[in-house]
Design an enzyme around this catalytic site. Structure first.
Site, PDB file in Angstrom:
ATOM      1  N   CYS A   7       1.013  -1.362  -0.041  1.00  0.00           N
ATOM      2  CA  CYS A   7      -0.284   0.219   0.058  1.00  0.00           C
ATOM      3  C   CYS A   7       1.118   1.594   0.289  1.00  0.00           C
ATOM      4  O   CYS A   7       0.320   2.242  -0.834  1.00  0.00           O
ATOM      5  CB  CYS A   7      -0.768   0.225   1.096  1.00  0.00           C
ATOM      6  SG  CYS A   7      -2.544  -0.883   0.761  1.00  0.00           S
ATOM      7  N   HIS A  98      -0.484 -10.026  -4.355  1.00  0.00           N
ATOM      8  CA  HIS A  98       1.075  -9.342  -5.882  1.00  0.00           C
ATOM      9  C   HIS A  98       1.465 -10.130  -6.859  1.00  0.00           C
ATOM     10  O   HIS A  98       1.097 -11.796  -6.984  1.00  0.00           O
ATOM     11  CB  HIS A  98       1.937  -9.092  -5.095  1.00  0.00           C
ATOM     12  CG  HIS A  98       2.545  -9.755  -4.746  1.00  0.00           C
ATOM     13  ND1 HIS A  98       1.999 -10.144  -3.403  1.00  0.00           N
ATOM     14  CD2 HIS A  98       3.408 -10.627  -4.535  1.00  0.00           C
ATOM     15  CE1 HIS A  98       2.466 -10.713  -2.703  1.00  0.00           C
ATOM     16  NE2 HIS A  98       3.233 -11.470  -4.069  1.00  0.00           N
ATOM     17  N   HIS A 100       3.561 -12.206  -9.298  1.00  0.00           N
ATOM     18  CA  HIS A 100       4.793 -12.174  -9.606  1.00  0.00           C
ATOM     19  C   HIS A 100       5.147 -12.549 -11.840  1.00  0.00           C
ATOM     20  O   HIS A 100       4.712 -13.638 -11.888  1.00  0.00           O
ATOM     21  CB  HIS A 100       5.499 -13.281  -9.333  1.00  0.00           C
ATOM     22  CG  HIS A 100       6.124 -13.042  -8.283  1.00  0.00           C
ATOM     23  ND1 HIS A 100       6.649 -12.034  -7.131  1.00  0.00           N
ATOM     24  CD2 HIS A 100       5.160 -13.232  -6.991  1.00  0.00           C
ATOM     25  CE1 HIS A 100       6.889 -12.839  -6.067  1.00  0.00           C
ATOM     26  NE2 HIS A 100       5.323 -13.115  -5.568  1.00  0.00           N
TER      27      HIS A 100
HETATM   28  P1  5GP Z   1       5.256 -13.287  -2.256  1.00  0.00           P
HETATM   29  O1  5GP Z   1       6.640 -14.055  -1.009  1.00  0.00           O
HETATM   30  O2  5GP Z   1       4.755 -12.859  -0.850  1.00  0.00           O
HETATM   31  O3  5GP Z   1       4.661 -13.939  -3.281  1.00  0.00           O
HETATM   32  O4  5GP Z   1       6.656 -12.451  -3.052  1.00  0.00           O
HETATM   33  C1  5GP Z   1       6.696 -11.027  -2.075  1.00  0.00           C
HETATM   34  C2  5GP Z   1       7.926 -10.854  -3.066  1.00  0.00           C
HETATM   35  O5  5GP Z   1       8.346  -9.188  -2.239  1.00  0.00           O
HETATM   36  C3  5GP Z   1       8.959 -11.124  -2.992  1.00  0.00           C
HETATM   37  O6  5GP Z   1       9.557 -11.312  -3.954  1.00  0.00           O
HETATM   38  C4  5GP Z   1      10.209  -9.730  -1.905  1.00  0.00           C
HETATM   39  O7  5GP Z   1      11.094  -9.507  -2.585  1.00  0.00           O
HETATM   40  C5  5GP Z   1       9.328  -8.612  -2.865  1.00  0.00           C
HETATM   41  N1  5GP Z   1       9.537  -7.214  -1.654  1.00  0.00           N
HETATM   42  C6  5GP Z   1       9.290  -7.503  -0.624  1.00  0.00           C
HETATM   43  N2  5GP Z   1       9.533  -6.289   0.150  1.00  0.00           N
HETATM   44  C7  5GP Z   1       9.256  -5.606  -0.719  1.00  0.00           C
HETATM   45  C8  5GP Z   1       9.509  -3.867  -1.468  1.00  0.00           C
HETATM   46  O8  5GP Z   1       9.682  -2.763  -0.028  1.00  0.00           O
HETATM   47  N3  5GP Z   1       9.791  -3.474  -2.275  1.00  0.00           N
HETATM   48  C9  5GP Z   1       9.972  -4.187  -3.251  1.00  0.00           C
HETATM   49  N4  5GP Z   1      10.101  -3.922  -4.233  1.00  0.00           N
HETATM   50  N5  5GP Z   1       9.659  -5.260  -3.205  1.00  0.00           N
HETATM   51  C10 5GP Z   1       9.593  -5.977  -2.564  1.00  0.00           C
HETATM   52 ZN    ZN Z   2      -1.560  -3.081   1.045  1.00  0.00          ZN
END
Ligand code: 5GP
Ligand code: ZN
Length: 117
Positions: A7, A98, A100
């Site tokens: 957010c 999110h 990817h």
């Molecule tokens: P998940 O594991 O929840 O599918 O992916 C979360 C992703 O968010 C991870 O690949 C991590 O590197 C990325 N991420 C976490 N914190 C931040 C941030 O503050 N900025 C950005 N650009 N990516 C983030």
């Molecule tokens: Zn949020």
């Protein structure tokens, strides 16, 4: 949801390398990329995951952004993988939906990203 990092990215309170934005979604490069191209697409509104009151319009916006992001990042013809980690067993680490978009190198056959790494 001012404690949610995504957010904060969406509102501009937290820096991110922005790739694409429209009325409903914003895309930015992952802070810890797992491939040469690793961009996240998020709704601007806070939804924990796909089961959290995500409207068809928002789903449309999220997934319509995927090929646009791929083109901007130069992987539209080479190909890319699209992943949504949804919930605990999928190891979702950020509780803001999110998508990817991962590419720029050859990936393994199947559901994991890379063989033997
Ligand atoms: P998940 O594991 O929840 O599918 O992916 C979360 C992703 O968010 C991870 O690949 C991590 O590197 C990325 N991420 C976490 N914190 C931040 C941030 O503050 N900025 C950005 N650009 N990516 C983030
Ligand atoms: Zn949020």
């Amino acid at each position: 949801m001012d404690t949610c990092i995504f957010c904060m990215v969406a509102s501009g309170e937290m820096d991110a390398r922005k790739v694409y934005e429209d009325e409903l979604v914003i895309a930015f490069d992952d802070i810890a990329p797992q491939a040469p191209v690793h961009t996240l697409i998020i709704p601007k509104s806070h939804h924990i995951d796909l089961g959290d009151d995500v409207s068809p319009d928002l789903l449309n916006a999220l997934f319509s952004a995927v090929p646009k992001v791929a083109k901007i990042k130069g992987v539209d013809t080479s190909g890319y993988r699209v992943i949504v980690n949804n919930g605990r067993d999928a190891n979702q680490t950020v509780g803001h939906l999110h998508v990817h978009v991962i590419g720029g190198r050859s990936m393994s056959h199947g559901m994991v990203l890379f063989d033997g790494e």
